[in-house]
Design an enzyme around this catalytic site. Structure first.
Site, PDB file in Angstrom:
ATOM      1  N   ASN A  11      19.621  20.583  77.705  1.00  0.00           N
ATOM      2  CA  ASN A  11      18.717  20.888  78.818  1.00  0.00           C
ATOM      3  C   ASN A  11      17.882  19.626  79.050  1.00  0.00           C
ATOM      4  O   ASN A  11      16.920  19.367  78.331  1.00  0.00           O
ATOM      5  CB  ASN A  11      17.843  22.076  78.442  1.00  0.00           C
ATOM      6  CG  ASN A  11      17.147  22.741  79.609  1.00  0.00           C
ATOM      7  OD1 ASN A  11      16.238  23.538  79.408  1.00  0.00           O
ATOM      8  ND2 ASN A  11      17.536  22.449  80.828  1.00  0.00           N
ATOM      9  N   CYS A  73       8.993  25.689  80.229  1.00  0.00           N
ATOM     10  CA  CYS A  73      10.347  25.332  79.803  1.00  0.00           C
ATOM     11  C   CYS A  73      10.296  25.099  78.310  1.00  0.00           C
ATOM     12  O   CYS A  73       9.620  24.175  77.837  1.00  0.00           O
ATOM     13  CB  CYS A  73      10.830  24.080  80.525  1.00  0.00           C
ATOM     14  SG  CYS A  73      12.414  23.461  79.921  1.00  0.00           S
ATOM     15  N   GLY A  74      11.011  25.922  77.554  1.00  0.00           N
ATOM     16  CA  GLY A  74      10.979  25.820  76.105  1.00  0.00           C
ATOM     17  C   GLY A  74      11.592  24.529  75.593  1.00  0.00           C
ATOM     18  O   GLY A  74      11.035  23.864  74.708  1.00  0.00           O
ATOM     19  N   ASN A  75      12.743  24.129  76.141  1.00  0.00           N
ATOM     20  CA  ASN A  75      13.350  22.868  75.734  1.00  0.00           C
ATOM     21  C   ASN A  75      12.500  21.692  76.197  1.00  0.00           C
ATOM     22  O   ASN A  75      12.362  20.687  75.498  1.00  0.00           O
ATOM     23  CB  ASN A  75      14.766  22.754  76.303  1.00  0.00           C
ATOM     24  CG  ASN A  75      15.714  23.762  75.685  1.00  0.00           C
ATOM     25  OD1 ASN A  75      15.830  23.863  74.474  1.00  0.00           O
ATOM     26  ND2 ASN A  75      16.384  24.536  76.529  1.00  0.00           N
ATOM     27  N   ASN A 170       7.653  32.776  82.472  1.00  0.00           N
ATOM     28  CA  ASN A 170       8.517  32.698  83.640  1.00  0.00           C
ATOM     29  C   ASN A 170       9.494  33.874  83.572  1.00  0.00           C
ATOM     30  O   ASN A 170       9.737  34.435  82.512  1.00  0.00           O
ATOM     31  CB  ASN A 170       9.248  31.347  83.711  1.00  0.00           C
ATOM     32  CG  ASN A 170      10.010  31.034  82.436  1.00  0.00           C
ATOM     33  OD1 ASN A 170       9.948  31.767  81.458  1.00  0.00           O
ATOM     34  ND2 ASN A 170      10.742  29.936  82.434  1.00  0.00           N
ATOM     35  N   HIS A 172      12.712  36.394  83.502  1.00  0.00           N
ATOM     36  CA  HIS A 172      14.075  36.404  82.995  1.00  0.00           C
ATOM     37  C   HIS A 172      14.691  37.786  83.161  1.00  0.00           C
ATOM     38  O   HIS A 172      14.033  38.806  82.940  1.00  0.00           O
ATOM     39  CB  HIS A 172      14.113  36.032  81.509  1.00  0.00           C
ATOM     40  CG  HIS A 172      13.687  34.628  81.240  1.00  0.00           C
ATOM     41  ND1 HIS A 172      14.564  33.575  81.273  1.00  0.00           N
ATOM     42  CD2 HIS A 172      12.461  34.110  80.960  1.00  0.00           C
ATOM     43  CE1 HIS A 172      13.903  32.451  81.015  1.00  0.00           C
ATOM     44  NE2 HIS A 172      12.633  32.751  80.817  1.00  0.00           N
ATOM     45  N   ASN A 203      15.441  33.711  86.359  1.00  0.00           N
ATOM     46  CA  ASN A 203      16.409  33.075  85.476  1.00  0.00           C
ATOM     47  C   ASN A 203      17.261  34.185  84.866  1.00  0.00           C
ATOM     48  O   ASN A 203      16.711  35.200  84.415  1.00  0.00           O
ATOM     49  CB  ASN A 203      15.697  32.309  84.362  1.00  0.00           C
ATOM     50  CG  ASN A 203      14.703  31.298  84.898  1.00  0.00           C
ATOM     51  OD1 ASN A 203      15.071  30.257  85.415  1.00  0.00           O
ATOM     52  ND2 ASN A 203      13.413  31.626  84.801  1.00  0.00           N
ATOM     53  N   GLU A 221      19.591  29.067  85.765  1.00  0.00           N
ATOM     54  CA  GLU A 221      18.154  28.867  85.935  1.00  0.00           C
ATOM     55  C   GLU A 221      17.803  28.729  87.410  1.00  0.00           C
ATOM     56  O   GLU A 221      18.481  28.006  88.152  1.00  0.00           O
ATOM     57  CB  GLU A 221      17.691  27.624  85.173  1.00  0.00           C
ATOM     58  CG  GLU A 221      17.782  27.755  83.665  1.00  0.00           C
ATOM     59  CD  GLU A 221      16.962  26.696  82.953  1.00  0.00           C
ATOM     60  OE1 GLU A 221      15.742  26.635  83.193  1.00  0.00           O
ATOM     61  OE2 GLU A 221      17.542  25.939  82.158  1.00  0.00           O
ATOM     62  N   ARG A 222      16.747  29.402  87.804  1.00  0.00           N
ATOM     63  CA  ARG A 222      16.303  29.307  89.194  1.00  0.00           C
ATOM     64  C   ARG A 222      15.908  27.855  89.493  1.00  0.00           C
ATOM     65  O   ARG A 222      15.224  27.203  88.716  1.00  0.00           O
ATOM     66  CB  ARG A 222      15.117  30.240  89.468  1.00  0.00           C
ATOM     67  CG  ARG A 222      13.911  29.965  88.604  1.00  0.00           C
ATOM     68  CD  ARG A 222      12.728  30.826  88.969  1.00  0.00           C
ATOM     69  NE  ARG A 222      11.603  30.474  88.104  1.00  0.00           N
ATOM     70  CZ  ARG A 222      10.362  30.904  88.279  1.00  0.00           C
ATOM     71  NH1 ARG A 222      10.076  31.722  89.265  1.00  0.00           N
ATOM     72  NH2 ARG A 222       9.401  30.526  87.456  1.00  0.00           N
ATOM     73  N   CYS A 230      18.382  27.007  77.744  1.00  0.00           N
ATOM     74  CA  CYS A 230      17.104  27.431  78.315  1.00  0.00           C
ATOM     75  C   CYS A 230      16.281  28.021  77.180  1.00  0.00           C
ATOM     76  O   CYS A 230      16.628  29.074  76.644  1.00  0.00           O
ATOM     77  CB  CYS A 230      17.300  28.454  79.429  1.00  0.00           C
ATOM     78  SG  CYS A 230      15.747  29.096  80.114  1.00  0.00           S
ATOM     79  N   THR A 232      13.059  29.237  77.019  1.00  0.00           N
ATOM     80  CA  THR A 232      12.399  30.512  77.301  1.00  0.00           C
ATOM     81  C   THR A 232      13.437  31.617  77.453  1.00  0.00           C
ATOM     82  O   THR A 232      13.193  32.768  77.099  1.00  0.00           O
ATOM     83  CB  THR A 232      11.537  30.419  78.575  1.00  0.00           C
ATOM     84  OG1 THR A 232      12.345  29.950  79.673  1.00  0.00           O
ATOM     85  CG2 THR A 232      10.357  29.478  78.371  1.00  0.00           C
ATOM     86  N   GLY A 233      14.624  31.253  77.979  1.00  0.00           N
ATOM     87  CA  GLY A 233      15.697  32.229  78.099  1.00  0.00           C
ATOM     88  C   GLY A 233      16.173  32.729  76.751  1.00  0.00           C
ATOM     89  O   GLY A 233      16.453  33.920  76.576  1.00  0.00           O
TER      90      GLY A 233
END
Length: 285
Positions: A11, A73-75, A170, A172, A203, A221-222, A230, A232-233
């Protein structure tokens, strides 16, 4: 303008020191679209500006590849931790980063590789306290009745899917299904993203359960399309797995770009994400 290209499990984002290079807000969407273009620009899933902050050690201002602003964004936030430490902007191994008003807590793991410019080992892995998952439909947001959206039907592309909706800062929509590797995400992903039930788009994670501690995920991802990971995903996938009694509260999520370790402290109601952060290259544009 100097930049650093970084990635977490594939990512990838373009990182810019907002203190060193100030870009007018009205110019950022077009700049982000130009820099993110993989054919005519640097190439990436978006752009992240790193700023000083009055409420945390640093601020992360994140944009998707299409120029739209994103909350988290987690990454990306793991790479922010690596960026500020490796470049000598902090000497702390425990830092705070605020994004869209939400403060996250990062533990930086120092590897063996040394940065010659700074003269000390660099960060190779980061653990992030991602906060508490959000289930209220109005906050996620998703159009729905009731207090949660768990294993609820949604019709997309003429097919009924079952989704569980979670916000990690965000929105999901997590879909558990089989044959994830062969799904035509370029076809169904945009229809999920822009479905009328998601007023701020969404997402979407398509997840195949391997066992209670391991899952395989692809994500649309949107604003960016399919990405290799992702963060957070992955957090949302764990929460959805527990809510549907499909996984334990600590799992490994395999994505196209690698693996992330996700844990849900049920007593504190906090999600922890651990994974790599890698510098790809630096340049000037």
């Amino acid at each position: 303008m100097k930049f650093t290209k970084m990635q977490g499990c594939g990512n990838d984002y373009i990182y810019i020191d907002g203190a060193a290079k100030q870009v007018p807000q009205e110019e950022k969407p077009e700049l982000v679209r130009r820099l993110s273009d993989r054919h005519f620009g640097i190439g990436g899933d978006g752009v992240i500006f790193i700023h000083p902050s009055d409420v945390a050690d640093f601020e992360m201002e994140m944009y998707n590849a299409d120029g739209t602003r994103a909350e988290m964004c987690g990454n990306g936030i793991r790479c922010v931790g690596k960026y500020v430490y490796d470049k000598g902007l902090t000497d702390k191994e425990h830092i705070t980063v605020v994004s869209a008003g939400a403060v996250k807590y990062l533990d930086l793991y120092i590897g063996k590789q040394t940065d010659r410019a700074v003269g000390r080992p660099m960060v190779d892995k980061v653990r992030v306290n991602m906060g508490s998952p959000i289930f209220q439909p109005a906050v996620i947001p998703v159009e729905a009745d009731g207090e949660q959206v768990v294993d609820e039907p949604i019709c997309v592309d003429g097919q009924e899917w079952r989704m569980t909706c979670v916000s990690m800062g965000n929105p999901h929509a997590v879909v558990f299904t089989s044959g994830v590797a062969d799904l035509p995400l370029e076809q169904i992903g945009p229809q999920f993203e822009n479905h009328e039930r998601f007023p701020r788009r969404v997402n979407t994670e398509f997840v195949e359960i391997q066992d209670r501690k391991h899952v395989f995920m692809r994500v649309w991802e949107r604003g960016s399309g399919e990405t290799l990971a992702c963060g957070t995903g992955c957090c949302a996938v764990l929460v959805a797995g527990v809510l549907n009694d499909l996984t334990d509260s600590e799992i490994t999520v395999k994505v196209l770009g690698g693996e992330l370790q996700i844990a849900w402290d049920r007593q504190e109601n906090l999600i922890y994400m651990t994974g790599p952060a890698v510098t790809v290259f630096e340049g000037e544009v």
